[in-house]
Design a protein around this motif. Structure first.
Motif, PDB file in Angstrom:
ATOM      1  N   PRO A  90       0.775  -1.167  -0.020  1.00 23.57           N
ATOM      2  CA  PRO A  90      -0.215   0.226   0.035  1.00 23.57           C
ATOM      3  C   PRO A  90       0.680   1.218   0.002  1.00 23.57           C
ATOM      4  O   PRO A  90       1.878   1.302   0.695  1.00 23.57           O
ATOM      5  N   ASP A  91       0.308   2.358  -0.805  1.00 22.35           N
ATOM      6  CA  ASP A  91       1.044   3.449  -0.650  1.00 22.35           C
ATOM      7  C   ASP A  91       0.433   4.524   0.372  1.00 22.35           C
ATOM      8  O   ASP A  91      -0.070   5.491   0.081  1.00 22.35           O
ATOM      9  N   ARG A  92       0.597   3.960   1.664  1.00 19.23           N
ATOM     10  CA  ARG A  92       0.257   4.916   2.862  1.00 19.23           C
ATOM     11  C   ARG A  92       1.333   5.190   3.534  1.00 19.23           C
ATOM     12  O   ARG A  92       2.479   4.769   3.583  1.00 19.23           O
ATOM     13  N   GLY A 114      -1.403  -4.055   6.552  1.00 20.25           N
ATOM     14  CA  GLY A 114      -1.804  -5.021   5.234  1.00 20.25           C
ATOM     15  C   GLY A 114      -1.971  -4.516   3.812  1.00 20.25           C
ATOM     16  O   GLY A 114      -1.247  -3.528   3.453  1.00 20.25           O
ATOM     17  N   GLN A 115      -2.514  -5.373   2.972  1.00 20.83           N
ATOM     18  CA  GLN A 115      -2.310  -4.981   1.705  1.00 20.83           C
ATOM     19  C   GLN A 115      -3.273  -3.882   1.115  1.00 20.83           C
ATOM     20  O   GLN A 115      -4.238  -3.519   1.960  1.00 20.83           O
ATOM     21  N   ALA A 116      -2.693  -3.271   0.128  1.00 19.73           N
ATOM     22  CA  ALA A 116      -3.573  -2.234  -0.659  1.00 19.73           C
ATOM     23  C   ALA A 116      -4.765  -2.917  -1.203  1.00 19.73           C
ATOM     24  O   ALA A 116      -4.858  -3.852  -1.722  1.00 19.73           O
ATOM     25  N   MET A 146      -1.982   1.264  -5.004  1.00 18.38           N
ATOM     26  CA  MET A 146      -1.173   0.247  -5.131  1.00 18.38           C
ATOM     27  C   MET A 146      -0.070   1.164  -5.796  1.00 18.38           C
ATOM     28  O   MET A 146      -0.011   1.431  -6.746  1.00 18.38           O
ATOM     29  N   LYS A 147       1.311   0.541  -5.191  1.00 19.67           N
ATOM     30  CA  LYS A 147       2.592   1.252  -5.537  1.00 19.67           C
ATOM     31  C   LYS A 147       3.050   0.709  -7.020  1.00 19.67           C
ATOM     32  O   LYS A 147       3.898   1.377  -7.614  1.00 19.67           O
ATOM     33  N   GLU A 148       2.548  -0.387  -7.427  1.00 18.75           N
ATOM     34  CA  GLU A 148       3.413  -1.116  -8.413  1.00 18.75           C
ATOM     35  C   GLU A 148       3.298  -0.206  -9.762  1.00 18.75           C
ATOM     36  O   GLU A 148       2.019   0.312 -10.054  1.00 18.75           O
ATOM     37  N   PRO A 149       4.537   0.071 -10.642  1.00 11.93           N
ATOM     38  CA  PRO A 149       4.296   0.677 -11.837  1.00 11.93           C
ATOM     39  C   PRO A 149       3.412   0.126 -12.551  1.00 11.93           C
ATOM     40  O   PRO A 149       2.705   0.894 -13.506  1.00 11.93           O
ATOM     41  N   LEU A 150       3.424  -0.924 -12.693  1.00 11.03           N
ATOM     42  CA  LEU A 150       2.504  -1.891 -13.972  1.00 11.03           C
ATOM     43  C   LEU A 150       1.128  -1.403 -13.563  1.00 11.03           C
ATOM     44  O   LEU A 150       0.302  -1.025 -14.694  1.00 11.03           O
ATOM     45  N   PRO A 169     -16.054  -0.015  -7.340  1.00 11.93           N
ATOM     46  CA  PRO A 169     -16.370   0.920  -6.337  1.00 11.93           C
ATOM     47  C   PRO A 169     -15.736   0.490  -4.864  1.00 11.93           C
ATOM     48  O   PRO A 169     -15.582   1.540  -4.099  1.00 11.93           O
ATOM     49  N   VAL A 170     -15.580  -0.662  -4.694  1.00  8.48           N
ATOM     50  CA  VAL A 170     -15.018  -1.153  -3.477  1.00  8.48           C
ATOM     51  C   VAL A 170     -13.772  -1.475  -3.225  1.00  8.48           C
ATOM     52  O   VAL A 170     -13.215  -1.920  -2.270  1.00  8.48           O
ATOM     53  N   GLY A 171     -12.824  -1.612  -4.407  1.00  9.23           N
ATOM     54  CA  GLY A 171     -11.596  -2.134  -4.361  1.00  9.23           C
ATOM     55  C   GLY A 171     -11.241  -2.891  -5.375  1.00  9.23           C
ATOM     56  O   GLY A 171     -12.173  -3.657  -6.202  1.00  9.23           O
ATOM     57  N   GLY A 172      -9.905  -3.029  -5.922  1.00  5.58           N
ATOM     58  CA  GLY A 172      -9.433  -3.718  -7.117  1.00  5.58           C
ATOM     59  C   GLY A 172     -10.001  -3.226  -8.301  1.00  5.58           C
ATOM     60  O   GLY A 172     -10.546  -2.033  -8.377  1.00  5.58           O
TER      61      GLY A 172
END
Length: 507
Positions: free
Chosen positions: A177-179, A423-425, A431-435, A449-452
């Motif tokens: 996560p980008d937190r 925990g995970q993003a 999400m920090k991944e460049p892709l 709307p709620v994730g992913g």
């Protein structure tokens, strides 16, 4: 000749799997299994992994003895429709080592042992591919972008090389996560509890440590410190201040639901002529729980938000030992219906679920193995560990050394060390991944709307905002809004089977 290409004209022949943790290995093993008995016309498979080792991943790459599987061994097989395959492998391995398992016993092995299993599944698939003439190429590099269109795509790697492909399957695992970006780069700040050696090498044993989070990732961080002989006080701080509940023996067996069933949900919708709501969901769960327990339940007492975590933990240990824990058994029994029930909720109710019930659901569904629960209780009894809720913010000192944690009531806690174990993003934008950022910028991933990302639920095929986007599929956390139970290996393995089935056109 017609100037238009049919779907059949551009049927894929090259599959690129991006990420070779548990999801990637499961998808590759399934693809090889199917192509071995029905090879089609010259398939090629590319495997991309940014780490040095394949079949490792974030969760299973740990060497810490206190990092255990959070799911019983009978549900951890990596072959589609064979959830017990890992247990069979484990029994054979233990028997060969002279320490056989009780065939009826419950087992939560160390994750480093599961990694050996993953590597074995991968090696078998690679050998099978060589034997049957499937062309497989391994790339130890990070995928940072995808280009092209529906007919053909190119995966661009961080070293500048490119891979031509027809289909890309995104199995990137658990996105960081980008937190807490305000803490990045500060001395004493760890942006993740993984890999564990960063903590053991960078934290002195007598230092006070604040761990942000109180779920399974946070418990992993505690186990890392305890394994290393840590003596300073460990503070688990989170919004909820709740620990996961404690695993019960064989939660996947022995309960037949009467109320919280997919059939009852459909019946409610049909008879009332109105949508299924999160309130309906909780009512069914309450009725099921009281039926399973054989008694009325004090639901106010079950609300552990910012409660006494030590008392709750000791209660859970005793309940698990006595087999008196209905919540976990119900949710495990409902696992095959959970995504279908989730998808019958409207997006507004899915968001309400996240606000009202998600922490309680996670605490009862993703539980702590008994061995680690006892270690947590011992650390609390010795005054080494505490849990607190209602965190407000965490800031770095202006001096550049140390941090202050603030709580909603105005209390503060100063510490030299902060570990981000929240925990995970869940949403694409964190999400920090460049892709992921590349695909978002091209509208080839649409936020759910709620994730992913938005995807076809039955096939895991990404639904892009543009018609000419490359053919993309995804597994795991990237589909957490569509499929909900994406933290579970058994569920991701089933999804891998469906995705590969669609990719290989063997429906």
């Amino acid at each position: 000749m017609s100037p238009f290409l049919s779907e059949r004209d551009i049927m894929p022949k090259t599959l690129t799997i991006i990420g070779m943790g548990a999801c990637g290995v499961a998808a590759f093993a399934e693809a090889v299994t199917r192509l071995s008995y029905d090879p089609g016309e010259g398939w090629m498979i590319h495997l991309i992994e940014r780490d040095d080792e394949l079949a490792r991943g974030l969760a299973f790459g740990t060497e810490q003895p206190g990092h255990l599987l959070n799911t019983e061994s009978r549900l951890m097989g990596l072959y589609d429709r064979e959830p017990g395959h890992f247990r069979t492998w484990l029994e054979a391995r233990r028997a060969a080592s002279g320490s056989p398992l009780d065939p009826d016993g419950v087992e939560y092995p160390q994750r480093r042992e599961y990694r050996v299993y993953m590597q074995g599944v991968l090696d078998h698939a690679l050998d099978q591919a060589r034997t049957t003439g499937i062309d497989v190429h391994v790339h130890r590099e990070e995928a940072i972008a995808i280009e092209g269109d529906h007919a053909a795509a190119t995966v661009r790697l961080a070293n500048g090389s490119k891979i031509a492909t027809d289909v890309a399957l995104l199995t990137i695992g658990t996105p960081d996560p980008d937190r807490f970006g305000n803490l990045n780069g500060m001395p004493g700040y760890f942006d993740s509890p993984y890999p564990a050696h960063r903590m053991t090498e960078g934290i002195e044993r007598d230092q006070s440590v604040v761990i942000l989070g109180s779920g399974l990732s946070a418990i992993d961080a505690v186990m890392t410190l305890l394994d290393d002989g840590h003596r300073g006080h460990i503070h688990l701080v989170s919004k909820e201040g709740m620990l996961p509940r404690v695993e019960i023996p064989a939660p996947e067996t022995g309960y037949d639901r009467q109320h919280l069933t997919l059939g009852n949900v459909h019946r409610l919708i049909r008879e009332r002529g109105s949508a299924f709501s999160v309130v309906d969901l909780f009512r069914l769960f309450r009725l099921e729980a009281e039926t399973a327990a054989g008694r009325a339940i004090d639901w106010q007492a079950e609300d552990r938000y910012d409660g006494d975590a030590e008392t709750a933990l000791l209660h859970d240990i005793a309940g698990a030992e006595a087999g008196d824990e209905p919540f976990q058994r119900i949710l495990t029994a409902a696992r095959h219906d959970s995504t279908a029930i989730w998808n019958l909720l409207r997006p507004a109710d899915q968001k309400r679920f996240g606000q009202w019930l998600a922490p309680h659901f996670a605490a009862a569904r993703f539980v702590t193995p008994m061995a680690n629960a006892r270690r947590l209780a011992d650390a609390m009894t010795r005054g080494l560990l505490s849990v607190r809720g209602r965190i407000s913010e965490t800031v770095a000192h202006e001096s550049g050394t140390g941090f202050t944690v603030r709580f909603e009531n105005g209390d503060t806690l100063d510490t030299p060390i902060v570990v981000n174990a929240t925990g995970q993003a869940t949403t694409l934008d964190e999400m920090k991944e460049p892709l992921i950022k590349d695909l978002l910028a091209k509208d080839w991933l649409q936020p759910h709307p709620v994730g992913g990302a938005i995807a076809h639920r039955a096939t895991c095929r990404i639904i892009s905002a543009t018609r000419d986007a490359p053919r993309l599929y995804a597994l795991g956390q990237l589909l957490n809004g569509e499929l909900r139970d994406t933290n579970a290996v058994w569920f991701n393995v089933e999804c891998a089977g469906r995705a590969v089935d669609d990719i290989l056109r063997q429906q």
